[in-house]
Scaffold this motif. Structure first.
Motif, PDB file in Angstrom:
ATOM      1  N   VAL A  74       0.841  -1.188   0.000  1.00  0.00           N
ATOM      2  CA  VAL A  74       0.000   0.000   0.000  1.00  0.00           C
ATOM      3  C   VAL A  74       0.880   1.243   0.000  1.00  0.00           C
ATOM      4  N   LYS A 127       1.267   4.710  -7.780  1.00  0.00           N
ATOM      5  CA  LYS A 127       2.062   3.748  -8.549  1.00  0.00           C
ATOM      6  C   LYS A 127       1.644   3.684 -10.006  1.00  0.00           C
ATOM      7  N   SER A 128       2.537   3.096 -10.819  1.00  0.00           N
ATOM      8  CA  SER A 128       2.289   3.067 -12.263  1.00  0.00           C
ATOM      9  C   SER A 128       1.316   1.951 -12.626  1.00  0.00           C
ATOM     10  N   THR A 186       2.756  -1.681 -12.596  1.00  0.00           N
ATOM     11  CA  THR A 186       2.946  -2.211 -11.251  1.00  0.00           C
ATOM     12  C   THR A 186       1.607  -2.585 -10.624  1.00  0.00           C
ATOM     13  N   TYR A 243       0.564  -6.355  -9.375  1.00  0.00           N
ATOM     14  CA  TYR A 243       0.120  -6.640  -8.005  1.00  0.00           C
ATOM     15  C   TYR A 243      -1.306  -7.201  -7.995  1.00  0.00           C
ATOM     16  N   PRO A 288      -4.080  13.569  -2.509  1.00  0.00           N
ATOM     17  CA  PRO A 288      -3.190  12.568  -1.906  1.00  0.00           C
ATOM     18  C   PRO A 288      -3.108  12.602  -0.387  1.00  0.00           C
ATOM     19  N   THR A 312      10.309   2.669  -4.910  1.00  0.00           N
ATOM     20  CA  THR A 312       9.060   3.419  -5.111  1.00  0.00           C
ATOM     21  C   THR A 312       7.832   2.533  -5.358  1.00  0.00           C
ATOM     22  N   ALA A 313       8.068   1.254  -5.714  1.00  0.00           N
ATOM     23  CA  ALA A 313       6.916   0.364  -5.924  1.00  0.00           C
ATOM     24  C   ALA A 313       6.326  -0.096  -4.598  1.00  0.00           C
ATOM     25  N   VAL A 369       7.039   1.712  -1.466  1.00  0.00           N
ATOM     26  CA  VAL A 369       7.048   2.805  -0.504  1.00  0.00           C
ATOM     27  C   VAL A 369       5.653   2.975   0.076  1.00  0.00           C
ATOM     28  N   GLU A 424       3.623  16.234  -1.224  1.00  0.00           N
ATOM     29  CA  GLU A 424       2.656  17.150  -1.831  1.00  0.00           C
ATOM     30  C   GLU A 424       3.316  18.491  -2.161  1.00  0.00           C
ATOM     31  N   ASP A 477       9.603   1.734  -9.426  1.00  0.00           N
ATOM     32  CA  ASP A 477       8.377   2.179 -10.103  1.00  0.00           C
ATOM     33  C   ASP A 477       8.445   3.677 -10.377  1.00  0.00           C
ATOM     34  N   GLY A 478       7.655   4.122 -11.351  1.00  0.00           N
ATOM     35  CA  GLY A 478       7.401   5.550 -11.544  1.00  0.00           C
ATOM     36  C   GLY A 478       8.640   6.413 -11.684  1.00  0.00           C
ATOM     37  N   ARG A 502       8.144  10.325 -11.982  1.00  0.00           N
ATOM     38  CA  ARG A 502       7.827  10.907 -10.692  1.00  0.00           C
ATOM     39  C   ARG A 502       9.079  11.012  -9.828  1.00  0.00           C
ATOM     40  N   GLN A 538      14.290   1.600 -14.314  1.00  0.00           N
ATOM     41  CA  GLN A 538      13.372   0.818 -13.501  1.00  0.00           C
ATOM     42  C   GLN A 538      13.880  -0.609 -13.303  1.00  0.00           C
TER      43      GLN A 538
END
Lengths: 274, 274
Positions: A43, A48-49, A52, A56, A148, B40-41, B43, B156, B246-247, B250, B268
């Protein structure tokens, strides 16, 4: 082979938010058994992309298949927006997400053809709410806004807090300026902010809760496929089962704040193995 | 075999926060090459269990080993607190985390023997900052406070925002009441809130940045092991390399707000495969 009507519904989410969907299924389809999986080890999905989130979601669907579910509900807006399309082509089970039922209700609700959607970054970026709504009625304009901070604010327990209200006022200012009459709470955590959002948007804006709409869509789907649980299950099987990929105590604690009954026997699953 | 002095330092974090450690290494050890991995996938780690954080950290260390690093820095307070102990027994490479250097500096800094630590839930719950500090000086009392909203507020971009200041005042009220004279910013994102935290804690409290202290500890470690890069690397190899699970777009965008130079070629990595 005819699917077992007494088999459970598989429901999954990136974490605990999908429990708001479970709550609606418990309320509105009280005869159905549920197997819930929350991907608490990975989570949130909202930042996320697509690839991914598909990877998942696919692992979770494989896990739910081992639980002999008769249908699957993706109780996560992000996974519904990013992965449902791909996953439904890969499996034989009926599967629905939360985005389409939410979009449909917004189309039926709006009078002035101006709809707002608040959701995670990935859900807004996917454009799926926007697309489904304008496909159904091209006269509708949809205004999306990623929020977010709402999920961490809910998870901090600050659902009626002046700080959260201030954050909500800032996030919503722009889309309220567009004179929307309907607002989709497009992330499973957001219905837990309903009373605060009501205060911020005022009485003239209808709040759409995709969790509730999804329980109705599930009912129609089960009826159509003749898969409704007749409710005479005397097998002594556990009606509601919960699985998470991490932190089951934390999961149980949050579940307690959402569900009508306390749960204590959530089991941990190493989801990468599916 | 003698390790290659010109080999890079492997640095990893649950996501982008560890870039504040990279920034300090770039500034203070300008001859060193760096390979950074941000998970990042998966996090954040801050709300995850010890076993999960160990499993994830182990995969990342395996990945960094494939990059022929000469030493590893765990640039994540949560992973340092939960996984360093286990991982350092499993590998031959020298490895350090950010918690110990931060704790040491707090011990050297405090005059009135009252130290505050702000960090993620998992870092505070691990009790490692508290343990290391009181082991070094049993007269010191440590007050910990988890601040789960700080990371999403930083991500943010609200680092100088009145809402963030209000959140900080609420989080810090209790430990400021304890009359602390030293506050450890025990999560890699928090140094990005330094000026706001300074405003909230006042001038009398010293802010300890474990990222800076870790760059100093790394320098001492490399010197001790005779592994410092002589700085005459003419091989045309890329000095700084970035990987994320991931990402990457970003990731690049956030990196731009932290690092002195723009990065654009983050690669990646499917980290579950390591």
């Amino acid at each position: 082979m005819k699917a077992d009507r007494q088999a459970p519904i598989g429901v999954f989410d990136s974490g605990v938010g999908g429990l708001t969907v479970v709550r609606e299924i418990m309320r509105n389809l009280p005869d159905e058994r549920i197997v819930y999986f929350g991907d608490t080890a990975r989570v949130p999905y909202g930042s996320k992309s697509k690839n991914t989130v598909i990877r998942y979601s696919r692992q979770i669907v494989h896990f739910l298949e081992t639980q002999q579910v008769k249908a699957i509900v993706i109780a996560c807006n992000t996974a519904s927006a990013l992965a449902l399309d791909t996953i439904e082509k890969e499996i034989d089970l009926p599967i629905i997400g939360v985005v389409k039922p939410g979009a449909q209700m917004a189309v039926e609700t709006t009078q002035n053809k101006r709809v707002g959607v608040i959701a995670t970054e990935s859900t807004i970026q996917s454009g799926l709410y926007q697309q489904l709504i304008t496909e159904a009625d091209p006269a509708i304009t949809v205004y999306g806004k990623p929020c977010p901070l709402f999920v961490p604010l809910v998870e901090e327990g600050w659902t009626k807090d002046p700080i959260t209200e201030e954050v909500a006022r800032r996030y919503l200012a722009e889309i309220l300026d567009k004179d929307i009459d309907t607002l989709i709470m497009g992330c499973t955590h957001y219905p837990l902010l309903r009373s605060l959002l009501r205060k911020v948007v005022g009485e003239k804006v209808t709040l759409v809760n995709p969790a509730y709409e999804t329980s109705q869509a599930l009912r129609r789907l089960l009826r159509e496929l003749d898969l409704e649980n007749p409710g005479n299950d005397e097998l002594g099987r556990q009606k509601y089962q919960f699985f998470a990929s991490d932190g089951v105590e934390r999961f149980n604690a949050f579940a307690h704040s959402v569900l009508p009954e306390q749960i204590s026997d959530t089991k941990q699953v190493q989801i990468e193995n599916y």
